[in-house]
Design an enzyme around this catalytic site. Structure first.
Site, short mmCIF file in Angstrom:
data_model
loop_
_atom_site.label_atom_id
_atom_site.label_comp_id
_atom_site.label_asym_id
_atom_site.label_seq_id
_atom_site.Cartn_x
_atom_site.Cartn_y
_atom_site.Cartn_z
CG HIS A 4 16.32 96.74 58.07
ND1 HIS A 4 15.15 97.24 58.57
CD2 HIS A 4 17.16 96.61 59.13
CE1 HIS A 4 15.26 97.39 59.88
NE2 HIS A 4 16.46 97.01 60.25
CB VAL A 5 12.49 99.33 55.45
CG1 VAL A 5 11.50 100.49 55.40
CG2 VAL A 5 12.38 98.52 54.17
#
Length: 90
Positions: free
Chosen positions: A14-15
Site C-alpha cells: 500500500h502507500v
C-alpha cells in the site's frame, strides 16, 4: 538482473511501503520495474504505478533492475519489501 521477493508488510504494498520502495528505487543508477511474479511489470519510479499493482502481504513480486547499480538496487528493494512495516518504522 531480477529477483523474486515476498511482500512482508501486513497490508501489502500500500502507500507507505510503496513510497519507501519508490524512494529506494530512485536512489540508484538503475532502471527498476516491479510486478507480480507471473505478471506484467510497472516502472518503480511511480508510487501510483506501484500501488496500482494491489499486491497483498505474502504475495511474491518480481523486481527487475538494469544499470550500473542493479544489484545494489535489488538488495535494497528486497530489504524494503521483506521487512514488516513495524520493524521498518522503529
Amino acid at each position: 538482473m531480477e529477483r523474486i521477493v515476498t511482500v512482508a508488510p501486513e497490508d501489502g504494498l500500500h502507500v507507505r511501503p510503496a513510497t519507501a520502495f519508490v524512494r529506494t528505487a530512485n536512489g540508484f543508477d538503475a532502471n527498476v520495474r516491479v510486478g507480480p511474479a507471473d505478471g506484467d511489470l510497472v516502472e518503480a519510479e511511480s508510487v501510483l504505478a506501484v500501488t496500482s499493482l494491489g499486491v497483498p502481504s505474502g504475495r511474491a513480486v518480481r523486481i527487475v533492475a538494469k544499470g550500473a547499480d542493479a544489484e545494489a538496487a535489488l538488495d535494497a528493494l528486497e530489504a524494503v519489501l521483506s521487512t514488516p512495516e513495524a520493524k521498518r518504522s522503529t
